[in-house]
Design an enzyme around this catalytic site. Sequence first.
Site, PDB file in Angstrom:
ATOM      1  N   TRP A 158       0.824  -1.214   0.000  1.00  0.00           N
ATOM      2  CA  TRP A 158       0.000   0.000   0.000  1.00  0.00           C
ATOM      3  C   TRP A 158       0.857   1.263   0.000  1.00  0.00           C
ATOM      4  O   TRP A 158       1.842   1.351   0.737  1.00  0.00           O
ATOM      5  CB  TRP A 158      -0.871  -0.001   1.261  1.00  0.00           C
ATOM      6  CG  TRP A 158      -1.501   1.313   1.556  1.00  0.00           C
ATOM      7  CD1 TRP A 158      -0.954   2.342   2.287  1.00  0.00           C
ATOM      8  CD2 TRP A 158      -2.795   1.771   1.132  1.00  0.00           C
ATOM      9  NE1 TRP A 158      -1.831   3.404   2.329  1.00  0.00           N
ATOM     10  CE2 TRP A 158      -2.969   3.070   1.640  1.00  0.00           C
ATOM     11  CE3 TRP A 158      -3.821   1.202   0.369  1.00  0.00           C
ATOM     12  CZ2 TRP A 158      -4.129   3.831   1.415  1.00  0.00           C
ATOM     13  CZ3 TRP A 158      -4.965   1.956   0.145  1.00  0.00           C
ATOM     14  CH2 TRP A 158      -5.109   3.245   0.666  1.00  0.00           C
TER      15      TRP A 158
ATOM     16  N   ASN B 155       0.221   5.761   0.068  1.00  0.00           N
ATOM     17  CA  ASN B 155      -0.661   6.909  -0.092  1.00  0.00           C
ATOM     18  C   ASN B 155       0.136   8.195  -0.224  1.00  0.00           C
ATOM     19  O   ASN B 155       1.015   8.268  -1.102  1.00  0.00           O
ATOM     20  CB  ASN B 155      -1.811   6.941   0.937  1.00  0.00           C
ATOM     21  CG  ASN B 155      -1.438   6.871   2.399  1.00  0.00           C
ATOM     22  OD1 ASN B 155      -0.958   5.857   2.864  1.00  0.00           O
ATOM     23  ND2 ASN B 155      -1.691   7.926   3.145  1.00  0.00           N
ATOM     24  N   ASP B 156      -0.111   9.207   0.581  1.00  0.00           N
ATOM     25  CA  ASP B 156       0.353  10.566   0.316  1.00  0.00           C
ATOM     26  C   ASP B 156       1.840  10.702  -0.066  1.00  0.00           C
ATOM     27  O   ASP B 156       2.696  10.120   0.613  1.00  0.00           O
ATOM     28  CB  ASP B 156       0.182  11.438   1.567  1.00  0.00           C
ATOM     29  CG  ASP B 156      -1.103  11.178   2.308  1.00  0.00           C
ATOM     30  OD1 ASP B 156      -1.972  10.466   1.791  1.00  0.00           O
ATOM     31  OD2 ASP B 156      -1.231  11.701   3.427  1.00  0.00           O
TER      32      ASP B 156
ATOM     33  N   GLN C   8       3.887   7.784   2.144  1.00  0.00           N
ATOM     34  CA  GLN C   8       3.251   6.960   3.168  1.00  0.00           C
ATOM     35  C   GLN C   8       3.189   5.533   2.629  1.00  0.00           C
ATOM     36  O   GLN C   8       2.667   5.293   1.527  1.00  0.00           O
ATOM     37  CB  GLN C   8       1.834   7.489   3.447  1.00  0.00           C
ATOM     38  CG  GLN C   8       1.820   8.904   3.993  1.00  0.00           C
ATOM     39  CD  GLN C   8       2.039   8.928   5.502  1.00  0.00           C
ATOM     40  OE1 GLN C   8       1.148   8.616   6.262  1.00  0.00           O
ATOM     41  NE2 GLN C   8       3.237   9.309   5.918  1.00  0.00           N
TER      42      GLN C   8
ATOM     43  N   TRP D  66      -4.067   0.071   3.901  1.00  0.00           N
ATOM     44  CA  TRP D  66      -3.456   1.114   4.736  1.00  0.00           C
ATOM     45  C   TRP D  66      -3.166   0.590   6.153  1.00  0.00           C
ATOM     46  O   TRP D  66      -3.998  -0.109   6.741  1.00  0.00           O
ATOM     47  CB  TRP D  66      -4.395   2.320   4.812  1.00  0.00           C
ATOM     48  CG  TRP D  66      -3.813   3.448   5.606  1.00  0.00           C
ATOM     49  CD1 TRP D  66      -3.022   4.463   5.129  1.00  0.00           C
ATOM     50  CD2 TRP D  66      -3.955   3.674   7.010  1.00  0.00           C
ATOM     51  NE1 TRP D  66      -2.667   5.289   6.157  1.00  0.00           N
ATOM     52  CE2 TRP D  66      -3.219   4.835   7.322  1.00  0.00           C
ATOM     53  CE3 TRP D  66      -4.608   3.003   8.030  1.00  0.00           C
ATOM     54  CZ2 TRP D  66      -3.139   5.355   8.615  1.00  0.00           C
ATOM     55  CZ3 TRP D  66      -4.534   3.506   9.322  1.00  0.00           C
ATOM     56  CH2 TRP D  66      -3.802   4.677   9.602  1.00  0.00           C
TER      57      TRP D  66
ATOM     58  N   TRP E 189       3.144   9.811  10.093  1.00  0.00           N
ATOM     59  CA  TRP E 189       2.197  10.274   9.082  1.00  0.00           C
ATOM     60  C   TRP E 189       2.774  11.459   8.301  1.00  0.00           C
ATOM     61  O   TRP E 189       3.919  11.833   8.464  1.00  0.00           O
ATOM     62  CB  TRP E 189       0.865  10.620   9.760  1.00  0.00           C
ATOM     63  CG  TRP E 189       0.100   9.392  10.206  1.00  0.00           C
ATOM     64  CD1 TRP E 189       0.562   8.112  10.313  1.00  0.00           C
ATOM     65  CD2 TRP E 189      -1.276   9.357  10.613  1.00  0.00           C
ATOM     66  NE1 TRP E 189      -0.440   7.286  10.760  1.00  0.00           N
ATOM     67  CE2 TRP E 189      -1.574   8.010  10.952  1.00  0.00           C
ATOM     68  CE3 TRP E 189      -2.280  10.322  10.722  1.00  0.00           C
ATOM     69  CZ2 TRP E 189      -2.838   7.621  11.386  1.00  0.00           C
ATOM     70  CZ3 TRP E 189      -3.537   9.932  11.156  1.00  0.00           C
ATOM     71  CH2 TRP E 189      -3.814   8.592  11.480  1.00  0.00           C
ATOM     72  N   SER E 190       1.922  12.106   7.523  1.00  0.00           N
ATOM     73  CA  SER E 190       2.417  13.018   6.491  1.00  0.00           C
ATOM     74  C   SER E 190       3.106  14.275   7.017  1.00  0.00           C
ATOM     75  O   SER E 190       2.870  14.705   8.145  1.00  0.00           O
ATOM     76  CB  SER E 190       1.268  13.407   5.567  1.00  0.00           C
ATOM     77  OG  SER E 190       0.965  12.303   4.765  1.00  0.00           O
TER      78      SER E 190
ATOM     79  N   ASP F   2      -0.380   7.241  20.285  1.00  0.00           N
ATOM     80  CA  ASP F   2      -1.124   6.226  21.023  1.00  0.00           C
ATOM     81  C   ASP F   2      -2.102   5.515  20.094  1.00  0.00           C
ATOM     82  O   ASP F   2      -2.246   5.886  18.922  1.00  0.00           O
ATOM     83  CB  ASP F   2      -1.859   6.845  22.236  1.00  0.00           C
ATOM     84  CG  ASP F   2      -2.831   7.945  21.816  1.00  0.00           C
ATOM     85  OD1 ASP F   2      -3.322   7.905  20.661  1.00  0.00           O
ATOM     86  OD2 ASP F   2      -3.099   8.846  22.621  1.00  0.00           O
TER      87      ASP F   2
ATOM     88  N   ARG G  89      -2.662  17.466  12.215  1.00  0.00           N
ATOM     89  CA  ARG G  89      -1.641  16.732  11.454  1.00  0.00           C
ATOM     90  C   ARG G  89      -1.235  17.422  10.148  1.00  0.00           C
ATOM     91  O   ARG G  89      -1.842  18.374   9.710  1.00  0.00           O
ATOM     92  CB  ARG G  89      -2.124  15.313  11.147  1.00  0.00           C
ATOM     93  CG  ARG G  89      -3.436  15.188  10.388  1.00  0.00           C
ATOM     94  CD  ARG G  89      -3.768  13.708  10.235  1.00  0.00           C
ATOM     95  NE  ARG G  89      -5.019  13.472   9.557  1.00  0.00           N
ATOM     96  CZ  ARG G  89      -6.210  13.384  10.167  1.00  0.00           C
ATOM     97  NH1 ARG G  89      -6.298  13.536  11.474  1.00  0.00           N
ATOM     98  NH2 ARG G  89      -7.302  13.158   9.458  1.00  0.00           N
TER      99      ARG G  89
ATOM    100  N   GLU H 200      -6.870  18.057   5.786  1.00  0.00           N
ATOM    101  CA  GLU H 200      -5.654  17.247   5.764  1.00  0.00           C
ATOM    102  C   GLU H 200      -4.670  17.878   4.783  1.00  0.00           C
ATOM    103  O   GLU H 200      -5.051  18.602   3.855  1.00  0.00           O
ATOM    104  CB  GLU H 200      -5.977  15.818   5.310  1.00  0.00           C
ATOM    105  CG  GLU H 200      -6.916  15.089   6.274  1.00  0.00           C
ATOM    106  CD  GLU H 200      -7.056  13.604   5.956  1.00  0.00           C
ATOM    107  OE1 GLU H 200      -6.875  12.790   6.863  1.00  0.00           O
ATOM    108  OE2 GLU H 200      -7.361  13.275   4.802  1.00  0.00           O
TER     109      GLU H 200
END
Length: 570
Positions: free
Chosen positions: A57, A59-60, A76, A84, A119-120, A140, A186, A241
């Site tokens: 997978w 993504n971004d 990602q 994902w 993450w991104s 978390d 984020r 986002e």
Amino acid sequence: MAVSSFWLLAIFSLFFGHGVLHVDASHHVYRNLQTVSSASSYQPYRTAYHFQPPQNWINDPNGPMYYKGVYHLFYQYNPKGAIWGNIVWAHSISKDLVNWTPLDHAIQPSQRSDFYGCWSGSATMLPGGRPVILYTGIIDAKNSQVQNLVMPKNLSDPYLREWVKAPKNPLMAPNSANKINATSFRDPTTAWLGKDGWWRVLVGSKRDSRGMAILFKSKDFVNWVQAKHPLHSAKGTGMWECPDFFPVLSESPSGLDTSVNGPDVRHVLKVSLDDKKHDYYLIGTYNAAKDNFIPDSGFESYVLRYDYGKYYASKTFFDEGKNRRILLGWMNESSSEADDIKKGWAGIHAIPRAIWLHKSGKQLVQWPVEEIEKLRTKPVNWPTKVLKGGELLQVTGVTAAQVDVEISFEVNELRRAETLDKWVDPQDLCSRKGAAAKGGMGPFGLLIFASKGLQEYTAVFFRIFRLQSKHLVLLCSDQSRSSLKKDNDLTSYGAFVDVDPLNEKLSLRTLIDHSVVESFGGEGKAVITSRVYPTLAINDKAQLYAFNNGTADVKITRLSAWSMKKAQIN
Ligand code: DQQ
């Protein structure tokens, strides 16, 4: 600057291999499937020149940059499956934005501030050309988010293979004083430096359903304070986002470094709306003294998009080598999760696009980077010809499943344009009036991935309407017959193209790549990307046609097509 000292001190363990995340606002979460990968040998949909890793997978696009003659793309990535989850920053490099070489993952969970995922985020060039990256760490199982900093370990390595996390991470965190919900905080942007010596960065967020770009400021890139007001926010838009904020020139397609501001400069704010899964942009004025962004009038309702098809979580960067701004974006699959697991991969990236402000000042224009033309081979060119109402002409001499095609149409009267009583959403119009619905002025365009008996095809076409005294040019990408397999997402997409159909040509360029149909209408004024999975029209069984299903004849003033060579994509 404090930044140069901390990375030298930092020695951290790199890999923690932490488990599966729990909830994500952006992607379907199937915890039991996130580590499943079972690639089958039947692979007709893998791309030949669109970016994708060998499996799993993606993504971004994250932190794109140009450093010492090398383009860097992070993204990602799930190292364990085609769904994902388990997100790390994978890393590839390129000299030309076309051929890509994979390196080891650049950022992986390893410390308290990112144990549950990386993450991104975005890269920023500090003075002296030193790159740094801000990214979102998940701390978390509830997906609480903070912002972290990494620095390259060795600045003399143009490949920037190793990244060191700042000991002070996290540098930005939600707390009761700043009233930010920890699960809506984020995707930091590239930072920009004001004349006052303060760095500024945006973080995507929302309060209730008000989407916002929260502004943080710093003198040293390590200690960040939240500004009193977001740079911009909008009621009812939901979570923002992957915000992106950058300057464009009003009179030139040249790109600008993100910190540049001045009298000839306009600003663009792009937000990826989580509720809609589309990338919307606003053009407006950035007031550096007040630190606010005022969109030009007409942008209130979030209408303009980079791409009216399948395209999300995009990000731009300034390419200093060629003085242009480049846009990268993620295209998800249209197939089911079960099919993604079967094929062993999901997600690709669009061809990098140069992006600039149209001279009207009313919209952006995008065009595939010129480097992609290196892959063109065996040109086919048609002389000018009339395409009669009802006619279908095959484009022969190309590998129709892997081709770059440019076609332009001319119309010399509009009497047969269909009438609209009121403005209609273009996507709805395309869904109601697909390629098979006979019209007056159109539909005319291309039939892509067409099977021999036309049981399957994806149609990309123009159709001209009259609305009161004006004419509207609609561009559609009609997937309704793209595959005999009906459990794919077969949504048709559409956009109006701001061209005068009598005095301007109606041009279309489409990059076709096995499961990708990436179309640029009106010289890049409207872009639509589709993902399709034909069952008959695959590889050398695919055919390409020019068609006209209107009653009025149109003239093809240009048809140039090139079979595309395979790029090295990881
Ligand atoms: N994808 C990332 C998030 C971002 C989302 C997680 C957008 O940082 O908000 O993989 O697709």
